[in-house]
Design a protein around this motif. Structure first.
Motif, PDB file in Angstrom:
ATOM      1  N   LYS A  80      -5.993   1.823  32.483  1.00 46.81           N
ATOM      2  CA  LYS A  80      -7.011   1.792  33.472  1.00 46.81           C
ATOM      3  C   LYS A  80      -7.244   2.963  34.357  1.00 46.81           C
ATOM      4  O   LYS A  80      -8.251   3.435  34.826  1.00 46.81           O
ATOM      5  CB  LYS A  80      -6.662   0.486  34.349  1.00 46.81           C
ATOM      6  CG  LYS A  80      -7.291  -0.677  33.628  1.00 46.81           C
ATOM      7  CD  LYS A  80      -6.721  -1.876  34.655  1.00 46.81           C
ATOM      8  CE  LYS A  80      -6.942  -3.367  33.761  1.00 46.81           C
ATOM      9  NZ  LYS A  80      -6.528  -4.276  34.583  1.00 46.81           N
ATOM     10  N   THR A  81      -5.952   3.458  34.636  1.00 43.84           N
ATOM     11  CA  THR A  81      -5.998   5.039  35.320  1.00 43.84           C
ATOM     12  C   THR A  81      -6.521   6.085  34.815  1.00 43.84           C
ATOM     13  O   THR A  81      -7.368   6.472  35.254  1.00 43.84           O
ATOM     14  CB  THR A  81      -4.431   5.209  35.685  1.00 43.84           C
ATOM     15  OG1 THR A  81      -3.933   3.917  36.501  1.00 43.84           O
ATOM     16  CG2 THR A  81      -4.381   6.440  36.371  1.00 43.84           C
ATOM     17  N   MET A  82      -6.371   6.201  33.533  1.00 46.03           N
ATOM     18  CA  MET A  82      -7.074   7.266  32.695  1.00 46.03           C
ATOM     19  C   MET A  82      -8.301   6.999  32.703  1.00 46.03           C
ATOM     20  O   MET A  82      -9.304   7.798  32.718  1.00 46.03           O
ATOM     21  CB  MET A  82      -6.413   7.243  31.341  1.00 46.03           C
ATOM     22  CG  MET A  82      -4.945   7.664  31.240  1.00 46.03           C
ATOM     23  SD  MET A  82      -4.180   7.985  29.707  1.00 46.03           S
ATOM     24  CE  MET A  82      -4.459   6.660  28.783  1.00 46.03           C
ATOM     25  N   LEU A  83      -8.902   5.538  32.615  1.00 46.19           N
ATOM     26  CA  LEU A  83     -10.371   5.459  32.383  1.00 46.19           C
ATOM     27  C   LEU A  83     -11.099   5.822  33.712  1.00 46.19           C
ATOM     28  O   LEU A  83     -11.946   6.400  33.756  1.00 46.19           O
ATOM     29  CB  LEU A  83     -10.591   3.909  32.054  1.00 46.19           C
ATOM     30  CG  LEU A  83     -10.374   3.543  30.633  1.00 46.19           C
ATOM     31  CD1 LEU A  83     -10.127   1.734  30.629  1.00 46.19           C
ATOM     32  CD2 LEU A  83     -11.173   4.203  29.790  1.00 46.19           C
ATOM     33  N   ASN A  84     -10.285   5.324  34.528  1.00 43.78           N
ATOM     34  CA  ASN A  84     -10.905   5.723  36.096  1.00 43.78           C
ATOM     35  C   ASN A  84     -11.058   7.273  36.327  1.00 43.78           C
ATOM     36  O   ASN A  84     -11.974   7.713  36.917  1.00 43.78           O
ATOM     37  CB  ASN A  84      -9.968   5.127  37.227  1.00 43.78           C
ATOM     38  CG  ASN A  84     -10.266   3.626  37.437  1.00 43.78           C
ATOM     39  OD1 ASN A  84     -11.205   3.027  36.944  1.00 43.78           O
ATOM     40  ND2 ASN A  84      -9.145   2.917  37.842  1.00 43.78           N
ATOM     41  N   MET A  85      -9.868   7.847  35.800  1.00 41.05           N
ATOM     42  CA  MET A  85     -10.193   9.333  35.944  1.00 41.05           C
ATOM     43  C   MET A  85     -11.302  10.093  34.986  1.00 41.05           C
ATOM     44  O   MET A  85     -12.014  11.022  35.620  1.00 41.05           O
ATOM     45  CB  MET A  85      -8.755  10.197  35.439  1.00 41.05           C
ATOM     46  CG  MET A  85      -7.657   9.661  36.306  1.00 41.05           C
ATOM     47  SD  MET A  85      -6.252  10.388  35.776  1.00 41.05           S
ATOM     48  CE  MET A  85      -6.449  12.010  36.012  1.00 41.05           C
TER      49      MET A  85
END
Length: 91
Positions: free
Chosen positions: A83-88
């Protein structure tokens, strides 16, 4: 999302990006102003980033589904990382 749905979605998005690129090429050929061209290039970059996020999301979900996690905490941490990578990528 199943693999075939993801493939079709990716191809549809690539077609849209290809159309935008063709439009930018035409703008350059017609000697349009740089500000307008840069604005369109920015839109394409955003589309490519969203496509990358879309592919990453499908890939990570498939990996998680194929993996056997005995530890729910480990699976949760990997989902949080994804999720963190997707948000970035979506910014």
């Amino acid at each position: 999302m199943e693999k075939e749905q993801l493939r079709k979605s990716v191809l549809r998005r690539l077609g849209t990006i290809k159309g935008h690129i063709a439009g930018i090429e035409k703008m350059v050929e017609e000697n349009k102003n740089c500000e307008d061209i840069l604005f369109q290039l920015s839109a394409v970059m955003g589309s490519v980033n969203k496509l990358s996020a879309h592919i990453l999301e499908g890939y990570s979900q498939a990996c998680l589904d194929e993996s056997n996690f005995d530890d729910a905490k480990s699976r949760q941490r990997i989902e949080e990382l994804t999720k963190t990578m997707l948000n970035m990528l979506k910014k």
